[in-house]
Structures are given as C-alpha cells and as structure tokens.
Design a protein around this motif. Structure first.
Motif, mmCIF file in Angstrom:
data_model
loop_
_atom_site.group_PDB
_atom_site.id
_atom_site.type_symbol
_atom_site.label_atom_id
_atom_site.label_comp_id
_atom_site.label_asym_id
_atom_site.label_seq_id
_atom_site.Cartn_x
_atom_site.Cartn_y
_atom_site.Cartn_z
ATOM 1 N N LEU A 42 0.835 -1.209 0.000
ATOM 2 C CA LEU A 42 0.000 0.000 0.000
ATOM 3 C C LEU A 42 0.863 1.250 0.000
ATOM 4 O O LEU A 42 0.564 2.225 -0.715
ATOM 5 C CB LEU A 42 -0.939 -0.013 1.204
ATOM 6 C CG LEU A 42 -1.893 1.186 1.321
ATOM 7 C CD1 LEU A 42 -2.808 1.255 0.108
ATOM 8 C CD2 LEU A 42 -2.718 1.092 2.610
ATOM 9 N N ASN A 43 1.934 1.252 0.800
ATOM 10 C CA ASN A 43 2.860 2.390 0.795
ATOM 11 C C ASN A 43 3.457 2.597 -0.591
ATOM 12 O O ASN A 43 3.591 3.736 -1.057
ATOM 13 C CB ASN A 43 3.991 2.178 1.798
ATOM 14 C CG ASN A 43 3.546 2.113 3.230
ATOM 15 O OD1 ASN A 43 4.099 1.373 4.041
ATOM 16 N ND2 ASN A 43 2.518 2.887 3.576
ATOM 17 N N GLY A 44 3.816 1.485 -1.245
ATOM 18 C CA GLY A 44 4.380 1.583 -2.586
ATOM 19 C C GLY A 44 3.399 2.196 -3.573
ATOM 20 O O GLY A 44 3.776 3.026 -4.409
ATOM 21 N N ILE A 45 2.142 1.793 -3.483
ATOM 22 C CA ILE A 45 1.118 2.345 -4.381
ATOM 23 C C ILE A 45 0.957 3.841 -4.148
ATOM 24 O O ILE A 45 0.888 4.632 -5.099
ATOM 25 C CB ILE A 45 -0.217 1.614 -4.165
ATOM 26 C CG1 ILE A 45 -0.100 0.159 -4.639
ATOM 27 C CG2 ILE A 45 -1.353 2.321 -4.902
ATOM 28 C CD1 ILE A 45 -1.289 -0.700 -4.262
ATOM 29 N N CYS B 5 13.630 13.152 7.692
ATOM 30 C CA CYS B 5 14.837 12.870 8.467
ATOM 31 C C CYS B 5 14.525 12.108 9.746
ATOM 32 O O CYS B 5 15.339 11.315 10.227
ATOM 33 C CB CYS B 5 15.560 14.178 8.823
ATOM 34 S SG CYS B 5 16.452 14.931 7.461
ATOM 35 N N TYR B 6 13.350 12.338 10.297
ATOM 36 C CA TYR B 6 13.046 11.786 11.613
ATOM 37 C C TYR B 6 12.585 10.338 11.546
ATOM 38 O O TYR B 6 13.006 9.511 12.363
ATOM 39 C CB TYR B 6 11.978 12.631 12.310
ATOM 40 C CG TYR B 6 11.812 12.274 13.768
ATOM 41 C CD1 TYR B 6 12.756 12.700 14.713
ATOM 42 C CD2 TYR B 6 10.741 11.503 14.205
ATOM 43 C CE1 TYR B 6 12.615 12.360 16.052
ATOM 44 C CE2 TYR B 6 10.603 11.160 15.546
ATOM 45 C CZ TYR B 6 11.543 11.595 16.462
ATOM 46 O OH TYR B 6 11.411 11.252 17.790
ATOM 47 N N GLU B 7 11.725 9.994 10.562
ATOM 48 C CA GLU B 7 11.166 8.645 10.557
ATOM 49 C C GLU B 7 10.599 8.325 9.179
ATOM 50 O O GLU B 7 9.766 9.066 8.648
ATOM 51 C CB GLU B 7 10.059 8.532 11.613
ATOM 52 C CG GLU B 7 9.330 7.198 11.639
ATOM 53 C CD GLU B 7 10.263 6.031 11.923
ATOM 54 O OE1 GLU B 7 10.448 5.213 11.009
ATOM 55 O OE2 GLU B 7 10.807 5.960 13.045
ATOM 56 N N VAL B 8 11.044 7.212 8.593
ATOM 57 C CA VAL B 8 10.543 6.794 7.284
ATOM 58 C C VAL B 8 9.041 6.542 7.348
ATOM 59 O O VAL B 8 8.294 6.883 6.423
ATOM 60 C CB VAL B 8 11.283 5.534 6.795
ATOM 61 C CG1 VAL B 8 10.627 4.977 5.534
ATOM 62 C CG2 VAL B 8 12.748 5.840 6.537
ATOM 63 N N LYS B 9 8.555 5.970 8.446
ATOM 64 C CA LYS B 9 7.127 5.693 8.567
ATOM 65 C C LYS B 9 6.310 6.975 8.556
ATOM 66 O O LYS B 9 5.193 7.011 8.036
ATOM 67 C CB LYS B 9 6.847 4.891 9.844
ATOM 68 C CG LYS B 9 7.256 3.426 9.739
ATOM 69 C CD LYS B 9 6.824 2.640 10.965
ATOM 70 C CE LYS B 9 7.184 1.163 10.823
ATOM 71 N NZ LYS B 9 6.780 0.383 12.019
ATOM 72 N N TRP B 10 6.869 8.050 9.160
ATOM 73 C CA TRP B 10 6.168 9.326 9.108
ATOM 74 C C TRP B 10 6.046 9.811 7.672
ATOM 75 O O TRP B 10 4.998 10.300 7.252
ATOM 76 C CB TRP B 10 6.913 10.373 9.944
ATOM 77 C CG TRP B 10 6.760 10.216 11.416
ATOM 78 C CD1 TRP B 10 6.334 9.123 12.097
ATOM 79 C CD2 TRP B 10 7.042 11.212 12.403
ATOM 80 N NE1 TRP B 10 6.347 9.361 13.445
ATOM 81 C CE2 TRP B 10 6.765 10.633 13.667
ATOM 82 C CE3 TRP B 10 7.503 12.515 12.350
ATOM 83 C CZ2 TRP B 10 6.950 11.329 14.849
ATOM 84 C CZ3 TRP B 10 7.686 13.224 13.535
ATOM 85 C CH2 TRP B 10 7.407 12.633 14.776
ATOM 86 N N ALA B 11 7.136 9.680 6.922
ATOM 87 C CA ALA B 11 7.127 10.127 5.524
ATOM 88 C C ALA B 11 6.115 9.337 4.713
ATOM 89 O O ALA B 11 5.383 9.902 3.885
ATOM 90 C CB ALA B 11 8.521 9.993 4.928
ATOM 91 N N THR B 12 6.056 8.013 4.932
ATOM 92 C CA THR B 12 5.101 7.209 4.173
ATOM 93 C C THR B 12 3.663 7.476 4.631
ATOM 94 O O THR B 12 2.736 7.407 3.822
ATOM 95 C CB THR B 12 5.411 5.705 4.313
ATOM 96 O OG1 THR B 12 5.457 5.335 5.694
ATOM 97 C CG2 THR B 12 6.744 5.376 3.664
ATOM 98 N N MET B 13 3.475 7.830 5.905
ATOM 99 C CA MET B 13 2.138 8.206 6.370
ATOM 100 C C MET B 13 1.664 9.487 5.703
ATOM 101 O O MET B 13 0.510 9.593 5.269
ATOM 102 C CB MET B 13 2.138 8.371 7.895
ATOM 103 C CG MET B 13 2.102 7.075 8.679
ATOM 104 S SD MET B 13 2.186 7.350 10.476
ATOM 105 C CE MET B 13 0.717 8.335 10.732
ATOM 106 N N VAL B 14 2.556 10.477 5.623
ATOM 107 C CA VAL B 14 2.212 11.712 4.918
ATOM 108 C C VAL B 14 1.832 11.394 3.480
ATOM 109 O O VAL B 14 0.830 11.893 2.952
ATOM 110 C CB VAL B 14 3.397 12.702 4.963
ATOM 111 C CG1 VAL B 14 3.166 13.871 3.999
ATOM 112 C CG2 VAL B 14 3.615 13.226 6.373
ATOM 113 N N GLN B 15 2.648 10.533 2.844
ATOM 114 C CA GLN B 15 2.378 10.168 1.456
ATOM 115 C C GLN B 15 1.037 9.466 1.338
ATOM 116 O O GLN B 15 0.261 9.744 0.419
ATOM 117 C CB GLN B 15 3.505 9.275 0.935
ATOM 118 C CG GLN B 15 3.567 9.164 -0.568
ATOM 119 C CD GLN B 15 3.950 10.469 -1.229
ATOM 120 O OE1 GLN B 15 4.472 11.369 -0.587
ATOM 121 N NE2 GLN B 15 3.650 10.598 -2.497
ATOM 122 N N ASP B 16 0.746 8.551 2.256
ATOM 123 C CA ASP B 16 -0.520 7.809 2.225
ATOM 124 C C ASP B 16 -1.720 8.752 2.329
ATOM 125 O O ASP B 16 -2.605 8.760 1.471
ATOM 126 C CB ASP B 16 -0.574 6.793 3.366
ATOM 127 C CG ASP B 16 0.397 5.638 3.171
ATOM 128 O OD1 ASP B 16 0.983 5.528 2.079
ATOM 129 O OD2 ASP B 16 0.590 4.860 4.124
#
Length: 497
Positions: A43-46, A177-188
C-alpha cells in the motif's frame, strides 16, 4: 575520534541501561547493522507512485494535450495512450527493479549496463536540476493555493508565497529525516486526499453526462501535423511522470519481487483511469476555449457547479501539492544516496542517521538545493530546458533490459517481460524526444549545454583518482565533521566495534 569509535564508546557506557536500549533501533543500541530498513508495504508503494504522479497538473492546467490535439476526443485518446505507454515502461522497470535491487532506479540500471560515465550524466542532471527544481515549483504551487483565499481578488505577494514554500520544504525535511514511517504516512494520507478530490470531480462529471452534457465531445478541429501529435504526447507523458519513483527506494520496500510489479500495475492503471475520467468531467461543463483560458481548471469547474462549497477544490489542490513535495523529497534523497554509494557523490550522502535509520544527509541536500532554487526568478525555464533529458534517460534505462538479456543472461530475473515491450517503448521514446527537440531548438541547445556541465565535474571529481593528498585529507576532514554534527555512519557498518 571516528564516528564508529564514538558509537562504541557510547554503547559501552550505556551497557547496563536495558530499558533505554529497548527504546532505540537495534543498530543504534549496538546490536546490528546501520542500513536502510525495508518498512514500506504494498500500500505504501502504491501511494508513493500515485502520490508522485498526481501533483497539481491535473487540477490546475491539463491543457497541454488539448492545445496540441485541437479536439476533445483526440485529447482523451492521447491521455489514454499516454497511460498505456507509461504502463509499458513501468512493466520494463518491474523486471529491472527485481533484477537489480538497488536504490536509484534508472541510474542504477545505466550504471550496471553502460558504466559510470553515462550513469553520472543521468545522476547530475536529475539531482542538480530536475528534482530540486520540480520540488521548488510544486512547493510554490502549494503556497499559492494556501494563500489564495486570503487574496481573492489578486495574486498573493511573491515574498509570502516563497516563504511559505520554504516552510513546506523544511517541515517535510524534518519528517523525512526523523522517521521513514512518518514520511510514508504523509504520502498515504495526502494521496488519499487528492484521490478523494478527483473522485468528487469524476462523480460530478458522470452526473453531468447523465444529464446529457456531451456537446463538447467531438473530433472537430483535430490536428494532424506530426510535430503537434508528438508535442501532445510529450505533454501527456509529462503528466504521468513519476511512475518509476518506487524503483528509487526499492531497498526499503518489503518483498520487492512480489510487491514492486503489483504496486506499479495497480498505480499506473488507477492513475490512467482517474486522469481520463477527470478530463471527461471537465469537458462535460467547460468548453475547450474555457479550459485553455483557465488558470486553474478544477477551480473554474468547481465555481461553476459547487456554489458556496467551491472552496474545497483549492484546499484539495494544496493537499495534493503538499503530498507531491513529500514524494519528490522521499525518492530524490534515495537517488543522492544511490549515487554516493557508487562513489559518484560525496561520501557523506551514503551515511545513515544511527537512531532514526534515515538517509538524513541526502534528505538535507535535496532540501537545500530546493531552497536555493526558490531564489531563482524563473525556475520553470530550467525544467523546460532539460525536460527532454528525463525522457531520454528513461528510454536509455529501458534499453538496459534487452542489452542485459544479451550481455548478462545469467542474472536472476524473477520477472521476465516480452522483448516487444522494451523495443516498442524505445522507439516511441525516440519519437517523443526528437520531435520536440526539433520543434524547440533554442531550448534544446540550452538544455544540452546544461547537461554538458556534467563532463568537467566527472573528469575532476570522479575520473581523476590521483588527487593531491591535501585535497583527499580536506574531503575526509569535512566528512568527519558532518558525521559528528549529523550523528551518521556509513551503511553496513556495525554500531558497536
């Protein structure tokens, strides 16, 4: 003191503090490797692909295709064909990504197939101009739409627009910079928001079709000139740009052999359907003349149909562009990281923050370049000058597929595509690249000069191996200082030595 020694000293001094260690990643607590982690799901990839493709263009100015085709029906055919063509390229990239599972996408494929010189040219133009310029432009679009309600009768002040764009880039830099999961959450979440807005527009358009508003759907005034057709496809393909972005961060995708092809197939199909239906929706209400004359087609559409609720579209456009800035930052930083891992960028860009396990130096570098381009008065011109290089390099990357089939037949290929697809894509890429170059020779000339700036940089900083000792010492000292400031180490190094 070296960074690894410093990490070791800290690890020993905190050895008894088990509770604190449990709060830190395994690498930071001294028990594992420092490397990028595979945290991204299918889902993150999509959402990375969809969020990177869909920016502000479909909301603001989907006019390029209509301008060069001349008719509504012909433009819809070009939108559909551009989506299918992008799927062909994405299908080829799926094999390349599963075969060469390195971050960097086409840069990594060109490096593997044609060597460091051509790979560096691709890296240089993409890292130094295309990506940071694109991010600056999308951030400016975000700022305009956020500020527009406060300046309903005029354009927002340029200084305010640029300062808000700075804040947007800095905020997303911190997140990445802080967290990859945060970046992917923003993207989602911001991808969901832009799709929701487009589904509202599409639903409205389908209702308009139900009411019988089909008067604009004709082939009247269709242009047949080859150059015009090529330019229409150029505009259409530009709107689909971003379908290859997931390949840039493939090292952080869980089970890439399974998830990469699925993410690409689902994303490209979804975006093609959404783009075509969104254009259909616009044409049910606005005439071709109105669309070509509108500064923001989706806003004009909303003002015509939504009444006092028309404000929701500018809000969704702002959210869409915010997510697009995040997508560019997320994937571009991995391109810098990939280039540095091959020795074609400063070593510091290979470093990973030991507590957060993010490529912080690469993220900060992309952000810094984007902020510098915000100071340029006409950054749109830079993108126009080198736009053809993007499609040319993607065509070269697809060419890697048949070349590697011949030169390295024993490479593992979990996914193997029919060679019809890469050859068809390469032929079309030549057509789409060469014709606009002929149509705009001056811009092409400027673009070629900008690309040629990569040659002296390559010769001095990469090809020249026997640099004076004081130069090597200077680079090493700068790297150590930045390591200590950012608290980063190179990948695959043990946190405890």
């Amino acid at each position: 003191m070296s960074m690894s020694a410093e990490v070791s000293r800290r690890s020993v001094s905190n050895k008894g503090d088990d509770d604190e260690a449990e709060k830190q990643p395994a690498a930071a607590s001294g028990g594992g490797e420092i490397k990028l982690e595979a945290k991204m799901t299918l889902l993150n990839g999509i959402t990375v692909i969809v969020g990177s493709i869909i920016g502000s263009g479909i909301f603001v100015s989907p006019t390029g295709v209509l301008k060069y085709t001349g008719s509504v029906n012909a433009s819809l055919l070009v939108w559909t064909a551009s989506g299918i063509f992008s799927m062909f390229g994405a299908y080829c990239y799926a094999e390349l990504g599963c075969m060469i599972s390195k971050s960097g996408a086409d840069y990594a494929y060109i490096m593997e197939t044609f060597g460091p010189f051509l790979a560096f040219i691709r890296l240089w133009i993409e890292c130094m101009i295309v990506r940071p310029c694109s991010q600056a432009i999308v951030a400016l679009t975000f700022s305009v739409y956020v500020l527009k309600p406060f300046f309903p009768e005029c354009q927002p002040p340029d200084e305010s627009v640029r300062m808000l764009a700075v804040c947007c880039i800095l905020l997303l830099t911190f997140v990445n910079c802080y967290e990859v999961k945060w970046a992917t959450m923003v993207q989602d979440y911001f991808t969901y928001a832009k799709l929701f807005a487009l589904f509202i527009i599409i639903g409205t358009g389908l209702y308009q079709l139900y009411l019988g508003h089909t008067e604009h759907f004709t082939f009247e005034n269709t242009k047949t000139d080859v150059t015009e057709i090529a330019l229409s496809f150029y505009s259409g393909l530009f709107a689909y740009n971003g379908w290859n972005y997931l390949n840039f961060i493939i090292e952080e995708l869980k089970d890439p052999v399974r998830n990469l092809p699925k993410a690409i197939a689902i994303s490209c199909t979804l975006v093609t359907v959404v783009y075509v239906l969104a254009n259909v929706a616009f044409f049910t209400t606005l005439s071709p003349v109105e669309i070509l004359g509108s500064e923001a087609v989706a806003v004009t559409f909303a003002n015509r149909l939504y009444g006092y609720m028309a404000w929701i579209i500018p809000v969704f456009v702002a959210m869409s562009t915010f997510g697009a800035v995040n997508g560019v930052l997320l994937t571009s930083s991995r391109l810098f990281y990939a280039g540095a891992s091959e020795g074609q960028m400063p070593e510091i860009l290979t470093m990973i923050q030991i507590n957060r396990l993010t490529p912080a130096p690469a993220v900060l570098t992309v952000a810094l370049l984007s902020l510098l381009y915000l100071c340029v008065s006409d950054i749109f011109a830079l993108i126009n000058y080198v736009g053809f290089a993007t499609w040319l390099s993607i065509g070269v990357a697809v060419l890697c597929l048949p070349v590697l089939r011949y030169t390295q037949p024993n490479l593992p290929r979990p996914l193997k595509v029919n060679l019809f697809f890469p050859f068809f894509y390469i032929i079309c890429s030549i057509f789409v690249t060469v014709v606009p170059m002929i149509a705009s020779p001056v811009e092409t000339g400027y673009g070629c000069l900008m690309i040629l700036t990569s040659v002296p940089v390559y010769l001095v900083f990469i090809a020249w191996k026997s640099k004076p000792k004081f130069v090597r010492n200077l680079f090493a000292a700068a790297t150590r200082v930045l390591q200590k400031v950012l608290f980063v180490v190179g990948p695959d190094r043990k946190a405890q030595v």
